[in-house]
Design an enzyme around this catalytic site. Structure first.
Site: not given
Ligand code: NAI
Length: 338
Positions: A234, A258, A263, A295
């Site tokens: 994000r 990305d 954005e 994105h």
């Molecule tokens: P997820 O929920 O599986 O993993 C996120 C991880 O971040 C969790 O393990 C959580 O404990 C950890 N976390 C929370 N606070 C933290 C901190 N302060 N420091 C370090 N780690 C922390 O989510 P997922 O599916 O892996 O997605 C990750 C991110 O990717 C999401 O925020 C989502 O918004 C973004 N995303 C972007 C996309 C794109 O098209 N560019 C598409 C899909 C997701």
């Protein structure tokens, strides 16, 4: 049930129509969801927004007044939803917790490779008959130290790929460490240690009030000169103005994004005939060592199919009065790992 879908593009229509076996009345709307456009959802029990739609308290209030009882996000992130307001208004919130973490993880590796080897620049050059290599000097990923911030579904795939596929030394940070990453030789460390040691940092944690601008002037001051930063999570995780200053001094040796904090005013639209009003974004585009995509990390056939299937599955469960399970988004989900 009528589902008002905001910010839709032709590809959304195709994937949702193909997945609509339940026969929902799908209203494909092009505008973004804002306080002004919320009225378009009047009479729709469910609203289906995307990443840059506005789900602040006033918008949710307008939706509730129009009869909306479910916000079925067709994305994983939910930083744009005022969950307190939704709960107060009796609006349930669902998301697509995982559609294709591979789509985003693979794109992240693609961005990183392109940035450090100048593949995107080489493509432009060769099309212009310029086969010179000057300015395209890269570095091996093998043996480099990579910081992976957030080792959830996407971050864990990226960490494994870099450790096992490329032979990087991967240091990870997550409040909920994944013990399975041990076997891949991935070690957890605190953020300042990672920033001080990493050649590359890639961000995969959600945007929350705590993580907003986690990469800022103070963070970058601790970095090894020439740090390469990748963000497919994000935009708000990075203070873009601080990144620009670090790019100017060389503290940041490369930036691949990305996502961008502002954005919502830019991405998903063809603005090639418009004047770019965002000076920070415009400055970013001037650096030869900055690579920006709009994105698109999620954008694979597999992901679009899974997004439509899960979103409509969430609507089916809601209509049947069943619990939303892992798709449910509540305030507790922001602080606790599901
Ligand atoms: P997820 O929920 O599986 O993993 C996120 C991880 O971040 C969790 O393990 C959580 O404990 C950890 N976390 C929370 N606070 C933290 C901190 N302060 N420091 C370090 N780690 C922390 O989510 P997922 O599916 O892996 O997605 C990750 C991110 O990717 C999401 O925020 C989502 O918004 C973004 N995303 C972007 C996309 C794109 O098209 N560019 C598409 C899909 C997701």
């Amino acid at each position: 049930m009528r589902i008002a879908m905001f910010s839709t593009k032709p590809y959304d229509r195709r994937s949702f129509e193909a997945a609509n076996a339940a026969g929902f009345e799908l209203l494909f709307l092009e505008p973004r969801l804002t306080a002004e456009t919320a009225v378009l959802a009047r009479g729709a029990e469910a609203v289906c927004p995307f990443v840059n739609d506005d789900l602040s308290a006033p918008v949710l209030g307008a939706l509730a007044a129009g009869g909306t009882r479910l916000v079925a996000l067709r994305c994983a992130g939910f930083n744009n939803v005022d969950l307190k307001a939704a709960a107060r208004l009796g609006i349930a919130v669902a998301r697509v917790p995982a559609y294709s973490p591979h789509a985003v993880a693979e794109f992240t590796i693609g961005l990183l490779l392109s940035l450090v080897r100048g593949i995107h620049r080489a493509h432009q050059r060769t099309r212009d008959g310029n086969f010179a290599l000057d300015g395209l000097l890269g570095f091996d990923l093998h043996g480099r130290t990579v910081g992976v911030i957030g080792t959830g579904k996407i971050g864990a795939l990226v960490a494994r790929s870099l450790a096992l596929g490329f032979g990087c030394r991967v240091l990870a940070q997550d409040p909920f460490p994944d013990p399975a990453l041990d076997a891949a030789g991935i070690a957890y460390a605190e953020l300042p240690t990672i920033v001080a040691q990493a050649d590359i940092i890639t961000l995969h944690c959600p945007l929350t009030p705590e993580t907003r601008h986690m990469v800022r002037a103070g963070t970058l001051a601790l970095a090894k000169p020439g740090l390469v930063l990748v963000n497919t999570s994000r935009g708000g995780l990075i203070d873009a103005e601080a990144a620009i200053e670090a790019l100017k001094t060389g503290r940041l040796g490369g930036l691949a994004i990305d996502v961008y904090e502002q954005e919502a005013d830019l991405f998903f639209e063809d603005l090639s005939n418009e004047i770019l009003a965002d000076d920070v974004f415009a400055r970013l585009l001037t650096f030869p060592n900055v690579l920006v995509t709009g994105h698109q990390a999620f954008f694979t056939r597999e992901a679009l199919g899974a997004i439509a299937a899960t979103t409509l599955g969430n609507c089916t469960r809601f209509a049947a009065g069943e619990p939303l399970g892992a798709s449910a988004v509540t305030e507790a989900a922001v602080v606790a790992k599901p």
